[in-house]
Design an enzyme around this catalytic site. Structure first.
Site, PDB file in Angstrom:
ATOM      1  N   ILE A 140       2.968   9.137   0.083  1.00 35.46           N
ATOM      2  CA  ILE A 140       4.370   8.281   0.062  1.00 35.46           C
ATOM      3  C   ILE A 140       4.444   7.815  -1.276  1.00 35.46           C
ATOM      4  CG2 ILE A 140       4.682   7.905   2.610  1.00 35.46           C
ATOM      5  CD1 ILE A 140       4.570   4.989   1.818  1.00 35.46           C
ATOM      6  N   ASP A 141       3.443   7.199  -2.059  1.00 35.09           N
ATOM      7  CA  ASP A 141       3.268   6.561  -3.173  1.00 35.09           C
ATOM      8  C   ASP A 141       3.601   7.289  -4.356  1.00 35.09           C
ATOM      9  OD1 ASP A 141       2.357   4.478  -1.682  1.00 35.09           O
ATOM     10  OD2 ASP A 141       0.389   4.922  -2.093  1.00 35.09           O
ATOM     11  N   MET A 183       6.494  -0.353  -0.293  1.00 37.44           N
ATOM     12  CA  MET A 183       5.130   0.252  -0.482  1.00 37.44           C
ATOM     13  C   MET A 183       4.971   0.932  -1.886  1.00 37.44           C
ATOM     14  SD  MET A 183       3.708   1.720   3.299  1.00 37.44           S
ATOM     15  CE  MET A 183       2.844   0.429   4.301  1.00 37.44           C
ATOM     16  N   GLU A 236       5.285  -3.590  -3.922  1.00 28.98           N
ATOM     17  CA  GLU A 236       4.183  -4.362  -3.413  1.00 28.98           C
ATOM     18  C   GLU A 236       3.012  -4.987  -4.312  1.00 28.98           C
ATOM     19  OE1 GLU A 236       2.225  -2.273  -0.172  1.00 28.98           O
ATOM     20  OE2 GLU A 236       1.416  -0.918  -1.309  1.00 28.98           O
ATOM     21  N   ARG A 280      16.204 -14.785   1.486  1.00 25.78           N
ATOM     22  CA  ARG A 280      15.535 -14.420   2.676  1.00 25.78           C
ATOM     23  C   ARG A 280      14.582 -13.387   2.150  1.00 25.78           C
ATOM     24  NH1 ARG A 280      17.182 -18.278   4.564  1.00 25.78           N
ATOM     25  NH2 ARG A 280      18.233 -18.424   6.779  1.00 25.78           N
ATOM     26  N   ILE A 287       7.117   0.953   8.202  1.00 25.73           N
ATOM     27  CA  ILE A 287       8.430   2.025   8.563  1.00 25.73           C
ATOM     28  C   ILE A 287       8.406   2.870   7.776  1.00 25.73           C
ATOM     29  CG2 ILE A 287      11.026   1.529   8.522  1.00 25.73           C
ATOM     30  CD1 ILE A 287      10.483  -0.906   9.905  1.00 25.73           C
TER      31      ILE A 287
HETATM   32  O1  F6P Z   1      -0.976   4.680   0.109  1.00 30.29           O
HETATM   33  C1  F6P Z   1      -0.149   4.680   1.130  1.00 30.29           C
HETATM   34  C2  F6P Z   1       0.117   3.109   1.483  1.00 30.29           C
HETATM   35  O2  F6P Z   1       1.151   3.376   2.438  1.00 30.29           O
HETATM   36  C3  F6P Z   1       0.302   2.350   0.429  1.00 30.29           C
HETATM   37  O3  F6P Z   1       1.892   2.432  -0.120  1.00 30.29           O
HETATM   38  C4  F6P Z   1       0.232   1.122   0.897  1.00 30.29           C
HETATM   39  O4  F6P Z   1      -0.318   0.091   0.173  1.00 30.29           O
HETATM   40  C5  F6P Z   1      -1.272   1.394   1.974  1.00 30.29           C
HETATM   41  O5  F6P Z   1      -1.071   2.689   2.110  1.00 30.29           O
HETATM   42  C6  F6P Z   1      -1.151   0.571   3.356  1.00 30.29           C
HETATM   43  O6  F6P Z   1      -2.607   0.952   3.823  1.00 30.29           O
HETATM   44  P1  F6P Z   1      -2.631   0.645   5.266  1.00 30.29           P
HETATM   45  O7  F6P Z   1      -2.136   1.633   6.156  1.00 30.29           O
HETATM   46  O8  F6P Z   1      -4.200   0.454   5.453  1.00 30.29           O
HETATM   47  O9  F6P Z   1      -2.165  -0.601   5.764  1.00 30.29           O
END
Ligand code: F6P
Length: 371
Positions: A140-141, A183, A236, A280, A287
C-alpha cells in the site's frame, strides 16, 4: 506433455489486490500452460513448513474483489535469517535450503512471490540459489522501486480520502483541528495523494522535515480568513525538523523491525499550545489495508497476475513484473533490490519535483517544510 507445478506465496503485510493477483495468475496459468498451482500459506513460513493448498478454478473462485490474502500473510519470516528454537534458545539460522528441498519434493518448477522490498529481497536470494522465481510488486506504501505503481496503493488512497471526508464534517462542526496519521513508512505517497484528494489543509511528508510553527501559522491564517477548522494529514514516518521519527513499536523477529506510530498525537499536543482551536488526532492504522480492493487495484492486480504467468511461460525467471507508463513489462529482481544483502536501491520516495506536489502547492496546501 508433463504438467508444470507452479507455487505462489504472499509475503509481508497484506494489501488489497493480493487475491485479485492470485485469481488472475491461476486462470492465466491454467489457460495457457499444462500446469497445476499450489499456494504456500503465511508467506515464506509456509515454504519452510511445506504448508500449502491447491489453487484451481474452484479454490480461487469469488476472490477477485476481496481484501486480505486467501493464502494468509506474514511480515516476519525471512528464511535466510530465520528465528528457530534450539535447546531452549532462540537462534537465527539460514533455513533457505529446507525451503528449496520442500519445493523439490513437491515438484515445484516456478515460484511466484507477491511482496514488497523485504519479501522480494528473499525472492532475489532464492533466484541466486537457482530457484525459478517471478516477483510481483505489492505494498500500500507504493515505495518499491522498479515499477510506477504497486497494487494496494490505490485502495489505501481511496480509503484515506473517504475518511478525510468524514473528519472534515466533524472538524468543521466543532471548529477543531484534526491531525490524521496515515501509513506509508518513510514514503509520503499515501499522505500526498489522499491529502490532495481529501482536501487537507496541511500535508506533512516523511521526505521533508516539518516545522510546527508553519503548521500553526497555516491554521491561524485559516481561522482569520473565516475557516476556523483545519485537517492536517501527516505521514507516519514524518520527522519534526531537528527531531526524530516517532516509533510506535519494535517487532523483534521482523526483518524490518521498526513500526512508526504516534506522530499525530505528538503534533496535536504541540499545536494545542499554539492555536486557538481544540485539536484532536486520529491514526487511521490498518483500516487503510482492509476491505475490498478498488476497481483500479483489481485491474492492476489482474494485469500483474497475467504478466507473471507470461514470464513463467517464456522462462523469464529472476524478474519482477512491473508497469511503466501504463504498459506491463518486467525488471530484474537484482535491479529492484540491488546487489547487497539488504535492499540498496532505497525506497521510492516523493521528490521536490513531483508534479502532484508542485500542483498542490499552487492550490495553497501547506507542506510546512522547515527551511
Ligand atoms: O508496509 C505496509 C504497512 O502497512 C506500512 O504502511 C506500515 O507502517 C506497516 O505496514 C505496519 O505494519 P504492521 O502490519 O506490522 O503493523
Amino acid at each position: 506433455m508433463s504438467r508444470k507445478r507452479i507455487a505462489v506465496l504472499t509475503g509481508g503485510g497484506d494489501a488489497p489486490g493480493l487475491n485479485a493477483v492470485i485469481h488472475a495468475l491461476t486462470r492465466a496459468c491454467l489457460n495457457t500452460m499444462q500446469c497445476e498451482l499450489i499456494g504456500y500459506k503465511f508467506g515464506y513460513r509456509g515454504l519452510y513448513n511445506n504448508d500449502f493448498m491447491p489453487l484451481d478454478l474452484r479454490t480461487t473462485s469469488g476472490i477477485l474483489h476481496t481484501g486480505g490474502s486467501m493464502l494468509y500473510c506474514s511480515n516476519k519470516d525471512n528464511l535466510f535469517k530465520y528465528q528457530v528454537m534450539e535447546g531452549g534458545q532462540k537462534l537465527i539460522k539460514d533455513v533457505s535450503d529446507i525451503a528449496i528441498q520442500n519445493m523439490r519434493k513437491e515438484g515445484v518448477e516456478a515460484l511466484v512471490v507477491l511482496g514488497g522490498d523485504g519479501t522480494l529481497t528473499s525472492a532475489r536470494d532464492f533466484t541466486r540459489k537457482g530457484v525459478n522465481v517471478v516477483g510481483i510488486p505489492k505494498t500500500i506504501d507504493n515505495d518499491l522501486p522498479g515499477t510506477d505503481q504497486t497494487f494496494g496503493f490505490d485502495t489505501a488512497v481511496g480509503i484515506v480520502t473517504e475518511e478525510l471526508g468524514r473528519l472534515h464534517t466533524t472538524a468543521e462542526s466543532h471548529h477543531r483541528v484534526i491531525v490524521v496519521e496515515v501509513m506509508g513508512r518513510s514514503a509520503g505517497w499515501i499522505a500526498l495523494h489522499a491529502g490532495i484528494a481529501g482536501s487537507a489543509d496541511v500535508i506533512l511528508l516523511p521526505e521533508f522535515p516539518y516545522s510546527v510553527r508553519k503548521v500553526a501559522e497555516k491554521i491561524e491564517k485559516r481561522n482569520s480568513q473565516g475557516d476556523p477548522f483545519s485537517i492536517i494529514v501527516v505521514g507516519e514516518g514524518c520527522i519534526e525538523a531537528g527531531g526524530e521519527a516517532v516509533i510506535g513499536r519494535v517487532v523483534d523477529d521482523s526483518p524490518d523491525s521498526v513500526r512508526f506510530g504516534g506522530v499525530a498525537a505528538k503534533l496535536a499536543a504541540q499545536l494545542e499550545k499554539l492555536v486557538q482551536n481544540e485539536v484532536r488526532h486520529v491514526a487511521l492504522g490498518h483500516i487503510q489495508r482492509g476491505g475490498n480492493s478498488s476497481a483500479f487495484d483489481r485491474l492492476l492486480s489482474t494485469q500483474y497476475g497475467v504478466g507473471a504467468a507470461d514470464l513463467i511461460k517464456r522462462g523469464l525467471f529472476g524478474n519482477m513484473v512491473n508497469i511503466r507508463n501504463g504498459e506491463i513489462g518486467y525488471i530484474s529482481l537484482e535491479d529492484v533490490i540491488g546487489p547487497e544483502e539488504v535492499s540498496t536501491t532505497g525506497s521510492k520516495v516523493v521528490t521536490p519535483d513531483n508534479p502532484l506536489l508542485i500542483a498542490a502547492k499552487k492550490l495553497g496546501i501547506e507542506f510546512a517544510e522547515a527551511s
